[in-house]
Write a protein that holds these residues in place. Structure first.
Motif, PDB file in Angstrom:
ATOM      1  N   GLY A 175       0.817  -1.208   0.000  1.00 50.27           N
ATOM      2  CA  GLY A 175       0.000   0.000   0.000  1.00 50.27           C
ATOM      3  C   GLY A 175       0.851   1.258   0.000  1.00 50.27           C
ATOM      4  N   HIS A 176       0.360   2.293  -0.688  1.00 49.53           N
ATOM      5  CA  HIS A 176       1.049   3.586  -0.763  1.00 49.53           C
ATOM      6  C   HIS A 176       0.038   4.712  -0.600  1.00 49.53           C
ATOM      7  N   ASN A 193      -1.703   7.817  11.042  1.00 52.40           N
ATOM      8  CA  ASN A 193      -0.815   8.402  10.050  1.00 52.40           C
ATOM      9  C   ASN A 193      -0.841   7.543   8.787  1.00 52.40           C
ATOM     10  N   ASN A 194      -0.074   7.957   7.790  1.00 53.82           N
ATOM     11  CA  ASN A 194      -0.096   7.270   6.496  1.00 53.82           C
ATOM     12  C   ASN A 194       0.523   5.873   6.538  1.00 53.82           C
ATOM     13  N   TRP A 195       1.376   5.614   7.525  1.00 54.01           N
ATOM     14  CA  TRP A 195       1.876   4.245   7.689  1.00 54.01           C
ATOM     15  C   TRP A 195       0.718   3.294   7.979  1.00 54.01           C
ATOM     16  N   HIS A 196      -0.129   3.695   8.918  1.00 57.65           N
ATOM     17  CA  HIS A 196      -1.279   2.863   9.283  1.00 57.65           C
ATOM     18  C   HIS A 196      -2.222   2.701   8.097  1.00 57.65           C
ATOM     19  N   LEU A 197      -2.481   3.818   7.391  1.00 59.86           N
ATOM     20  CA  LEU A 197      -3.447   3.763   6.293  1.00 59.86           C
ATOM     21  C   LEU A 197      -2.937   2.904   5.139  1.00 59.86           C
ATOM     22  N   SER A 198      -1.672   3.091   4.740  1.00 63.45           N
ATOM     23  CA  SER A 198      -1.140   2.315   3.612  1.00 63.45           C
ATOM     24  C   SER A 198      -1.094   0.823   3.954  1.00 63.45           C
ATOM     25  N   SER A 199      -0.697   0.504   5.184  1.00 68.44           N
ATOM     26  CA  SER A 199      -0.647  -0.899   5.595  1.00 68.44           C
ATOM     27  C   SER A 199      -2.039  -1.505   5.675  1.00 68.44           C
ATOM     28  N   ALA A 200      -2.992  -0.717   6.213  1.00 66.61           N
ATOM     29  CA  ALA A 200      -4.368  -1.214   6.335  1.00 66.61           C
ATOM     30  C   ALA A 200      -4.973  -1.488   4.968  1.00 66.61           C
ATOM     31  N   ARG A 201      -4.697  -0.632   3.989  1.00 67.42           N
ATOM     32  CA  ARG A 201      -5.243  -0.834   2.655  1.00 67.42           C
ATOM     33  C   ARG A 201      -4.656  -2.088   2.000  1.00 67.42           C
ATOM     34  N   GLY A 223       3.341  -1.769   3.842  1.00 70.40           N
ATOM     35  CA  GLY A 223       2.849  -0.403   3.658  1.00 70.40           C
ATOM     36  C   GLY A 223       4.030   0.556   3.638  1.00 70.40           C
ATOM     37  N   PHE A 224       4.092   1.398   2.613  1.00 72.64           N
ATOM     38  CA  PHE A 224       5.213   2.332   2.468  1.00 72.64           C
ATOM     39  C   PHE A 224       4.815   3.774   2.720  1.00 72.64           C
ATOM     40  N   ALA A 225       3.543   4.008   3.138  1.00 70.76           N
ATOM     41  CA  ALA A 225       3.075   5.375   3.402  1.00 70.76           C
ATOM     42  C   ALA A 225       3.348   6.255   2.177  1.00 70.76           C
ATOM     43  N   LYS A 226       4.004   7.410   2.399  1.00 71.26           N
ATOM     44  CA  LYS A 226       4.256   8.364   1.314  1.00 71.26           C
ATOM     45  C   LYS A 226       5.662   8.224   0.725  1.00 71.26           C
ATOM     46  N   TYR A 227       6.413   7.222   1.147  1.00 73.99           N
ATOM     47  CA  TYR A 227       7.843   7.215   0.881  1.00 73.99           C
ATOM     48  C   TYR A 227       8.270   6.465  -0.382  1.00 73.99           C
ATOM     49  N   GLU A 238      -1.160  14.272  -9.557  1.00 74.94           N
ATOM     50  CA  GLU A 238       0.041  13.528  -9.189  1.00 74.94           C
ATOM     51  C   GLU A 238      -0.155  12.797  -7.861  1.00 74.94           C
ATOM     52  N   ARG A 239      -0.843  13.444  -6.913  1.00 73.68           N
ATOM     53  CA  ARG A 239      -1.102  12.777  -5.635  1.00 73.68           C
ATOM     54  C   ARG A 239      -1.980  11.546  -5.832  1.00 73.68           C
ATOM     55  N   GLN A 240      -2.910  11.637  -6.782  1.00 68.55           N
ATOM     56  CA  GLN A 240      -3.764  10.478  -7.053  1.00 68.55           C
ATOM     57  C   GLN A 240      -2.932   9.306  -7.569  1.00 68.55           C
ATOM     58  N   LEU A 241      -1.906   9.590  -8.367  1.00 72.89           N
ATOM     59  CA  LEU A 241      -1.032   8.522  -8.859  1.00 72.89           C
ATOM     60  C   LEU A 241      -0.295   7.845  -7.711  1.00 72.89           C
ATOM     61  N   ASN A 242       0.001   8.595  -6.664  1.00 76.61           N
ATOM     62  CA  ASN A 242       0.743   8.035  -5.538  1.00 76.61           C
ATOM     63  C   ASN A 242      -0.144   7.218  -4.600  1.00 76.61           C
ATOM     64  N   ARG A 243      -1.446   7.471  -4.635  1.00 79.28           N
ATOM     65  CA  ARG A 243      -2.373   6.685  -3.806  1.00 79.28           C
ATOM     66  C   ARG A 243      -2.715   5.404  -4.564  1.00 79.28           C
ATOM     67  N   ARG A 244      -2.074   4.309  -4.182  1.00 81.72           N
ATOM     68  CA  ARG A 244      -2.210   3.091  -4.973  1.00 81.72           C
ATOM     69  C   ARG A 244      -1.912   1.870  -4.109  1.00 81.72           C
ATOM     70  N   VAL A 245      -2.373   0.723  -4.578  1.00 81.50           N
ATOM     71  CA  VAL A 245      -1.995  -0.570  -4.009  1.00 81.50           C
ATOM     72  C   VAL A 245      -1.323  -1.363  -5.121  1.00 81.50           C
ATOM     73  N   GLU A 246      -0.124  -1.838  -4.856  1.00 80.47           N
ATOM     74  CA  GLU A 246       0.615  -2.625  -5.842  1.00 80.47           C
ATOM     75  C   GLU A 246       0.574  -4.102  -5.454  1.00 80.47           C
ATOM     76  N   ILE A 247       0.421  -4.954  -6.448  1.00 77.52           N
ATOM     77  CA  ILE A 247       0.449  -6.405  -6.224  1.00 77.52           C
ATOM     78  C   ILE A 247       1.581  -6.964  -7.077  1.00 77.52           C
ATOM     79  N   PHE A 248       2.637  -7.395  -6.425  1.00 79.49           N
ATOM     80  CA  PHE A 248       3.792  -7.959  -7.117  1.00 79.49           C
ATOM     81  C   PHE A 248       3.597  -9.473  -7.271  1.00 79.49           C
TER      82      PHE A 248
END
Length: 268
Positions: A175-176, A193-201, A223-227, A238-248
Motif C-alpha cells: 500500500g502507498h 498516520n499514512n503508515w497505518h493507512l497504507s498498511s491497512a489498505r 505499507g510504504f506510506a508516502k515514501y 500527481e497525488r492520485q497517482l501516488n495513492r495506490r496498491v501494488e500487487i507484485f
C-alpha cells in the motif's frame, strides 16, 4: 530653464528696455506663473513617486527571480531524486520480479492485460509482472474499506491468481499514500498516520483475495506510506497517482523478506 529663472529674466528684460505692462496683464502673468509652478511641483512629486514605484518593482522582480531560481533548483533536485528512485525500483523489479526473466506463466500475462483493458484503474506491467490498482478506485478518501465498485476487479484478479497457470506465483501486496497527512476526525482515530493507512489498505486487499480463494501462504503485505512516490505530489493528479496498491507477482524461487528461510538455496 526653471520657471523661477525664466520669470526673473523676463521681468529684468522689461525693466531694462523701459517697457512696462498694465497691472492687469502683469497679474495675469503672475497667475499663470503660479499655475505653472504648481504644475511643476505636482509633476516633480509624481515623478518621484513613479521612480520609487519603479525601484520597488525592480526589487520585487529581483526577489521573484531569486525565489524562482530556488524553486527550479529544488524542483530539479526532486526530479533527479524521483528519477533515481524509479531507476532503483526498476533495478529491483528486474532482479526479483518473476525470477528476473520478466516472463509470466503461459496465459497469465494475457489474462492480466485483458483485465487491465476492462478496468482503467488497474495498471499492469508485463515486463515485471507488477499490477497496480489506484487506491481512489478501491477506497474512499482516508478509509481502508473496499468499496463495491472495485469488488468485481478484485474478484477477477483472484480468479486469475487461482488458475492452474498462476498457482505457484507468490504475491506481495503493498500500500502507498500521497504526502498529505490524515485529516482530523474519524479517519485519524482509525489511522493515525499514512503508515497505518497504507498498511491497512494493503491488508484489506490481501484479506479480500484470501476470502476469495487465494491461499494466504502465498501472500505478503507491506505499507510504504508516502515514501515510495511515483509522482511529485505537486498537484492533485500527481497525488492520485501516488495513492495506490501494488500487487507484485513473484516467482516461487525468488527470495523476499519473510520468505527467505523457506527457500533452501538462499543461504548457500
Amino acid at each position: 530653464m526653471p520657471i523661477q529663472s525664466f520669470a526673473v529674466a523676463l521681468l529684468a528684460s522689461l525693466i531694462c528696455t523701459g517697457c512696462f505692462v498694465p497691472r492687469s496683464q502683469l497679474a495675469k502673468c503672475q497667475e499663470q506663473y503660479q499655475q505653472l509652478a504648481e504644475k511643476h511641483r505636482s509633476q516633480s512629486t509624481e515623478l518621484a513617486r513613479l521612480d520609487a514605484h519603479r525601484s520597488k518593482l525592480e526589487d520585487d522582480l529581483t526577489l521573484a527571480e531569486e525565489e524562482l531560481a530556488e524553486l527550479m533548483s529544488a524542483s530539479d533536485l526532486d526530479r533527479r531524486q524521483l528519477a533515481n528512485l524509479h531507476n532503483e525500483r526498476d533495478r529491483i523489479y528486474r532482479r526479483f520480479a518473476l525470477g528476473g526473466n520478466g516472463q509470466l506463466p503461459p496465459g497469465v500475462g494475457d489474462q492480466l492485460a485483458a483485465l487491465a483493458n476492462r478496468f482503467p484503474a488497474l495498471h499492469y506491467d508485463p515486463a515485471t509482472g507488477v499490477a497496480k490498482v489506484d487506491s481512489d478506485m478501491l477506497f474512499a478518501s482516508g478509509d481502508a474499506e473496499i468499496g463495491n465498485p472495485s469488488r468485481e476487479l478484485l474478484d477477477e484478479f483472484a480468479r486469475i491468481l487461482k488458475s492452474e497457470s498462476a498457482q505457484d506465483l507468490r504475491l506481495m501486496v503493498v500500500g502507498h499514500t500521497d504526502d498529505r497527512n490524515i485529516a482530523a476526525g474519524a479517519s485519524r482515530d482509525h489511522y493515525p498516520n499514512n503508515w497505518h493507512l497504507s498498511s491497512a489498505r494493503a491488508l484489506r486487499v490481501a484479506d479480500y483475495l484470501r476470502a476469495h480463494g487465494v491461499d494466504e501462504s502465498r501472500m505478503g503485505v507491506a505499507g510504504f506510506a508516502k515514501y515510495q512516490p511515483v509522482a511529485s505530489n505537486s498537484t492533485e493528479q500527481e497525488r492520485q497517482l501516488n495513492r495506490r496498491v501494488e500487487i507484485f507477482l513473484i516467482a516461487p524461487d525468488v527470495p523476499v523478506v519473510g520468505w527467505t528461510e523457506t527457500i533452501p538455496t538462499v543461504y548457500r
